[in-house]
Enzyme design. Structure first.
Site, PDB file in Angstrom:
ATOM      1  N   LYS A 294       0.740  -1.232  -0.165  1.00  0.00           N
ATOM      2  CA  LYS A 294      -0.060   0.070  -0.006  1.00  0.00           C
ATOM      3  C   LYS A 294       0.816   1.311  -0.049  1.00  0.00           C
ATOM      4  O   LYS A 294       1.464   1.469   0.943  1.00  0.00           O
ATOM      5  CB  LYS A 294      -0.861  -0.011   1.211  1.00  0.00           C
ATOM      6  CG  LYS A 294      -2.177   1.086   0.977  1.00  0.00           C
ATOM      7  CD  LYS A 294      -2.312   1.940   2.407  1.00  0.00           C
ATOM      8  CE  LYS A 294      -1.603   2.790   2.886  1.00  0.00           C
ATOM      9  NZ  LYS A 294      -1.556   4.242   2.125  1.00  0.00           N
TER      10      LYS A 294
ATOM     11  N   GLU B   1      10.667   1.878  10.188  1.00  0.00           N
ATOM     12  CA  GLU B   1      11.485   3.103   9.804  1.00  0.00           C
ATOM     13  C   GLU B   1      10.912   4.555   9.978  1.00  0.00           C
ATOM     14  O   GLU B   1       9.789   4.561   9.217  1.00  0.00           O
ATOM     15  CB  GLU B   1      12.111   2.933   8.653  1.00  0.00           C
ATOM     16  CG  GLU B   1      13.051   1.701   8.192  1.00  0.00           C
ATOM     17  CD  GLU B   1      14.412   1.680   9.056  1.00  0.00           C
ATOM     18  OE1 GLU B   1      14.708   2.842   9.562  1.00  0.00           O
ATOM     19  OE2 GLU B   1      14.952   0.730   9.289  1.00  0.00           O
TER      20      GLU B   1
ATOM     21  N   GLY C  30       4.085   4.767  13.353  1.00  0.00           N
ATOM     22  CA  GLY C  30       4.592   3.597  13.615  1.00  0.00           C
ATOM     23  C   GLY C  30       4.459   3.145  14.868  1.00  0.00           C
ATOM     24  O   GLY C  30       4.158   1.753  15.295  1.00  0.00           O
TER      25      GLY C  30
ATOM     26  N   GLU D 250      10.341  16.628  14.954  1.00  0.00           N
ATOM     27  CA  GLU D 250      10.767  16.671  13.550  1.00  0.00           C
ATOM     28  C   GLU D 250       9.569  17.629  12.946  1.00  0.00           C
ATOM     29  O   GLU D 250       8.370  17.673  13.133  1.00  0.00           O
ATOM     30  CB  GLU D 250      10.284  15.123  13.122  1.00  0.00           C
ATOM     31  CG  GLU D 250      10.537  15.086  11.588  1.00  0.00           C
ATOM     32  CD  GLU D 250      10.250  13.647  10.968  1.00  0.00           C
ATOM     33  OE1 GLU D 250       9.053  12.976  11.432  1.00  0.00           O
ATOM     34  OE2 GLU D 250      11.247  13.229  10.249  1.00  0.00           O
TER      35      GLU D 250
ATOM     36  N   CYS E 105      13.837  11.646   5.457  1.00  0.00           N
ATOM     37  CA  CYS E 105      13.986  11.364   6.946  1.00  0.00           C
ATOM     38  C   CYS E 105      15.204  11.605   7.548  1.00  0.00           C
ATOM     39  O   CYS E 105      15.404  11.650   8.533  1.00  0.00           O
ATOM     40  CB  CYS E 105      13.664   9.784   7.027  1.00  0.00           C
ATOM     41  SG  CYS E 105      14.642   8.856   5.426  1.00  0.00           S
TER      42      CYS E 105
ATOM     43  N   GLY F 137       7.687   5.521   7.794  1.00  0.00           N
ATOM     44  CA  GLY F 137       6.665   6.770   7.889  1.00  0.00           C
ATOM     45  C   GLY F 137       6.827   7.173   9.252  1.00  0.00           C
ATOM     46  O   GLY F 137       7.947   7.220   9.927  1.00  0.00           O
ATOM     47  N   SER F 138       5.776   8.159   9.714  1.00  0.00           N
ATOM     48  CA  SER F 138       6.306   8.770  10.923  1.00  0.00           C
ATOM     49  C   SER F 138       6.215   8.037  12.104  1.00  0.00           C
ATOM     50  O   SER F 138       5.527   6.759  12.042  1.00  0.00           O
ATOM     51  CB  SER F 138       5.080   9.746  10.852  1.00  0.00           C
ATOM     52  OG  SER F 138       3.904   9.186  11.124  1.00  0.00           O
TER      53      SER F 138
HETATM   54  P1  NAD Z   1       2.707   8.604   7.525  1.00  0.00           P
HETATM   55  O1  NAD Z   1       3.083   7.814   8.641  1.00  0.00           O
HETATM   56  O2  NAD Z   1       1.885   9.746   7.580  1.00  0.00           O
HETATM   57  O3  NAD Z   1       2.485   7.662   6.460  1.00  0.00           O
HETATM   58  C1  NAD Z   1       3.116   6.521   5.987  1.00  0.00           C
HETATM   59  C2  NAD Z   1       2.427   5.426   5.419  1.00  0.00           C
HETATM   60  O4  NAD Z   1       1.411   4.893   6.514  1.00  0.00           O
HETATM   61  C3  NAD Z   1       1.439   5.767   4.528  1.00  0.00           C
HETATM   62  O5  NAD Z   1       1.265   4.689   3.594  1.00  0.00           O
HETATM   63  C4  NAD Z   1       0.136   6.080   5.216  1.00  0.00           C
HETATM   64  O6  NAD Z   1      -0.947   5.818   4.380  1.00  0.00           O
HETATM   65  C5  NAD Z   1       0.161   4.786   6.112  1.00  0.00           C
HETATM   66  N1  NAD Z   1      -0.708   4.993   7.362  1.00  0.00           N
HETATM   67  C6  NAD Z   1      -1.087   5.937   7.951  1.00  0.00           C
HETATM   68  N2  NAD Z   1      -1.918   5.860   8.973  1.00  0.00           N
HETATM   69  C7  NAD Z   1      -1.785   4.342   9.129  1.00  0.00           C
HETATM   70  C8  NAD Z   1      -2.237   3.425  10.012  1.00  0.00           C
HETATM   71  N3  NAD Z   1      -3.041   3.805  11.093  1.00  0.00           N
HETATM   72  N4  NAD Z   1      -2.200   2.204  10.074  1.00  0.00           N
HETATM   73  C9  NAD Z   1      -1.565   1.739   8.776  1.00  0.00           C
HETATM   74  N5  NAD Z   1      -0.912   2.613   7.793  1.00  0.00           N
HETATM   75  C10 NAD Z   1      -1.163   3.855   7.894  1.00  0.00           C
HETATM   76  O7  NAD Z   1       4.174   9.382   6.875  1.00  0.00           O
HETATM   77  P2  NAD Z   1       4.393  10.359   5.622  1.00  0.00           P
HETATM   78  O8  NAD Z   1       3.944  11.453   5.987  1.00  0.00           O
HETATM   79  O9  NAD Z   1       4.041   9.325   4.395  1.00  0.00           O
HETATM   80  O10 NAD Z   1       5.899  10.140   5.701  1.00  0.00           O
HETATM   81  C11 NAD Z   1       6.779  10.952   6.502  1.00  0.00           C
HETATM   82  C12 NAD Z   1       7.471  10.456   7.765  1.00  0.00           C
HETATM   83  O11 NAD Z   1       8.121   9.373   7.365  1.00  0.00           O
HETATM   84  C13 NAD Z   1       8.519  11.434   8.333  1.00  0.00           C
HETATM   85  O12 NAD Z   1       8.304  11.002   9.777  1.00  0.00           O
HETATM   86  C14 NAD Z   1       9.821  10.647   7.836  1.00  0.00           C
HETATM   87  O13 NAD Z   1      10.620  10.972   8.857  1.00  0.00           O
HETATM   88  C15 NAD Z   1       9.448   9.278   8.010  1.00  0.00           C
HETATM   89  N6  NAD Z   1      10.289   8.528   6.977  1.00  0.00           N
HETATM   90  C16 NAD Z   1      11.158   7.654   7.588  1.00  0.00           C
HETATM   91  C17 NAD Z   1      12.226   7.190   6.791  1.00  0.00           C
HETATM   92  C18 NAD Z   1      13.240   5.885   7.441  1.00  0.00           C
HETATM   93  O14 NAD Z   1      13.749   5.120   6.653  1.00  0.00           O
HETATM   94  N7  NAD Z   1      13.229   6.293   8.606  1.00  0.00           N
HETATM   95  C19 NAD Z   1      12.238   7.125   5.448  1.00  0.00           C
HETATM   96  C20 NAD Z   1      11.163   7.931   4.917  1.00  0.00           C
HETATM   97  C21 NAD Z   1      10.397   8.779   5.622  1.00  0.00           C
END
Ligand code: NAD
Length: 499
Positions: free
Chosen positions: A175, A250, A233, A384, A284, A228-229
């Protein structure tokens, strides 16, 4: 009429079960509608998992080198279509074309690495403690891998997860972020063209709290890989803990570049401009803290303000643009909130407002922003922001810089500019991060090295390099006793015992 995209389930492009779609718009030009993407439901996730489960027995028994061959073809096709897909990625994600080309290249490198890894999924053979007995470990696939990816590396991050998962013999349900669904649709088209068997890769578009949550809860998915965030996570971690799923997280970062007074300041300046404002600060690994040693602080800040003030904002496909827009309205609102925090906690030295003017008014553009006089421990120094906002913090000596670097809850990357070898090795040893760069910015991971962070950035796994293959496979230990008699391990009379 806008283009309407589909899910990919069981080898066919299919409509969502509820017939509902969401809009995907260009963050640099909101009037540009890229397409309508399925707003899928649990039912679509059920179908995708069923298809992935059905494909698992055959795929997991396909020799790993043959699985790798498909990924090498994927690498070739990504190379052929690199420019086209990079353009699509810039249109939906916003970062400039040179950066999305880099994103594509990371995916290509990951494909070739994974292709070869199919010939190298090493187990270990070790001596048994008994005579005429063989002892070894092999790696086995796990099942259906559920992959949930963010917007900021719309191609590279899906490939970081998908390719090793596939080479290890798992089938996949992915997804992508709802902000960047097009790029992953193109990637899946390529996998189809490369000959991935039906049901091995399944794509379900949709919202995180709907499709993502359904995947996390699904009993047919034993493994989740999420980027993601940290907030999302945490939710996923709690859910996976309840159902004992294998989980790789991550998450966020608050990365610092440290500049010592002996550093090559020109180099350090290039580094922080790229680290803080590249990808509009939405990496990130973006540099969101700049730690400057007292002696060079004032001169460096002045030079930084001069250079950052000259960066050109605009649509990432236009020539001469350095910095694209933020991803969406909520991200812009979050950055605006932090501007108010920054004004209370420090001194606004550059930017601080939405960028307007020709070519900017229809997008989520924000001026490169610098705050000085930020105190360690403050919100600007620890939270962040994920935008083009840099907090400058002053320090006296290396010990203090290390302490400041480490006093955040995140631990992804760090960087130090110095000509002193002792300081470099102190940084390697003492900075609490998964990645430390010397004389290079906080960004710049290479596909064949493990990538990830410590503390609340990750949960101990790594993407990329050789380590990720361990996440996508289980170790199984195999013994073969050809002595023809009952031999008892761990009994103190084993053969060859010296006493
Ligand atoms: P986000 O957490 O909003 O979304 C990431 C993914 O999770 C999306 O596909 C979203 O639809 C999904 N998601 C959202 N809520 C969910 C839930 N309740 N259950 C399951 N899935 C869900 O993050 P974003 O805004 O897309 O990305 C930015 C964040 O990602 C920043 O915090 C950044 O630091 C982090 N990031 C980390 C790395 C790393 O490798 N450490 C790499 C890239 C981005």
């Amino acid at each position: 009429m806008a283009d309407q995209f589909k899910n990919f389930i069981g080898g066919a492009w299919v409509e969502p079960s509820n017939g509902q779609y969401f809009e995907n718009r260009n963050p640099a030009k909101q009037s540009d509608l890229i397409g309508l993407f399925p707003r899928s439901t649990r039912e679509d996730v059920d179908r995708a998992v069923a298809a992935a489960q059905a494909a698992f027995p055959e795929w997991s028994r396909t020799p790993a080198p043959a699985r790798g061959d498909i990924l090498r073809r994927v690498g070739d096709l990504l190379t052929e279509r690199k420019d086209e897909i990079a353009r699509a990625a810039t249109r939906e994600m916003g970062k400039v074309l040179t950066e999305t080309r880099g994103d594509l290249q990371e995916g290509i490198d990951t494909a070739y690495y994974a292709g070869v890894e199919g010939r190298r999924l090493f187990g270990k053979t070790v001596p048994s403690e008994l005579r005429n007995k063989w002892a070894m470990s092999v790696r086995r696939p796990i099942g259906v891998a559920g992959l949930i990816t963010p917007f900021n590396f719309p191609l590279a991050i899906p490939t970081w997860k998908m390719f090793p998962a596939l080479v290890c013999g798992n089938t996949v349900v992915i997804k992508p972020a709802e902000d960047t669904p097009h790029t992953v649709s193109l990637l899946v088209e390529i996998l189809e063209e490369a000959g991935i068997p039906k049901g091995v890769v399944n794509l379900v578009h949709g919202l995180g709290e709907e499709v993502g949550a359904a995947m996390v809860d699904h009993p047919g998915i034993p493994l989740i890989s999420f980027t993601g965030s940290t907030e999302t996570g945490s939710l996923i971690g709690a859910a996976c803990g309840r159902s004992h799923k294998r989980l790789s997280l991550e998450m966020g970062g608050k990365n610092a570049q440290i500049v010592m007074s002996d550093a090559d300041l020109d180099l350090a300046l290039d580094g922080v401009l790229w680290g803080a404002f590249g990808t509009t600060g939405q990496r990130c690994t973006a540099t969101s803290r700049l730690l400057l040693q007292d002696e060079i602080h004032d001169e460096f800040v002045q030079r930084l303000i001069d250079r950052a003030g000259k960066l050109t904002l605009g649509y990432g496909l236009d020539d001469g643009v350095d910095v694209g827009p933020l991803i969406h309205a909520a991200s812009l609102a979050k950055v605006e909130e932090y501007i108010e925090v920054g004004k209370r906690e420090g001194t606004l030295a550059l930017g601080g407002s939405r960028a307007t003017g020709e070519g900017l008014d229809d997008g989520f553009f924000f001026q490169p922003t610098i705050f000085t006089d930020i105190k360690p421990g403050s919100r600007m120094a620890t939270e962040e922001i994920f935008g083009p906002v840099l907090s400058v913090i002053r320090f006296k000596d290396l010990d203090e810089a290390i302490r400041i670097n480490n006093e955040v809850k995140y631990g992804l990357s760090s960087s130090i500019y110095t000509r002193d070898n002792v300081a470099s090795f102190r940084a390697f040893q003492d900075l609490d991060n998964g990645i430390t760069y010397v004389n290079a910015p906080t960004i710049g991971a290479e596909a064949h090295l493990p990538f990830g962070g410590v503390k609340q950035t990750g949960n101990g796994h790594r993407e990329g390099g050789w380590e990720v293959y361990e996440f996508y496979s289980e170790t199984k230990v195999c013994y073969l006793d050809y002595s023809g008699k009952l031999q008892r391990a761990q009994i103190d009379n084993y053969a060859g015992a010296p006493y």
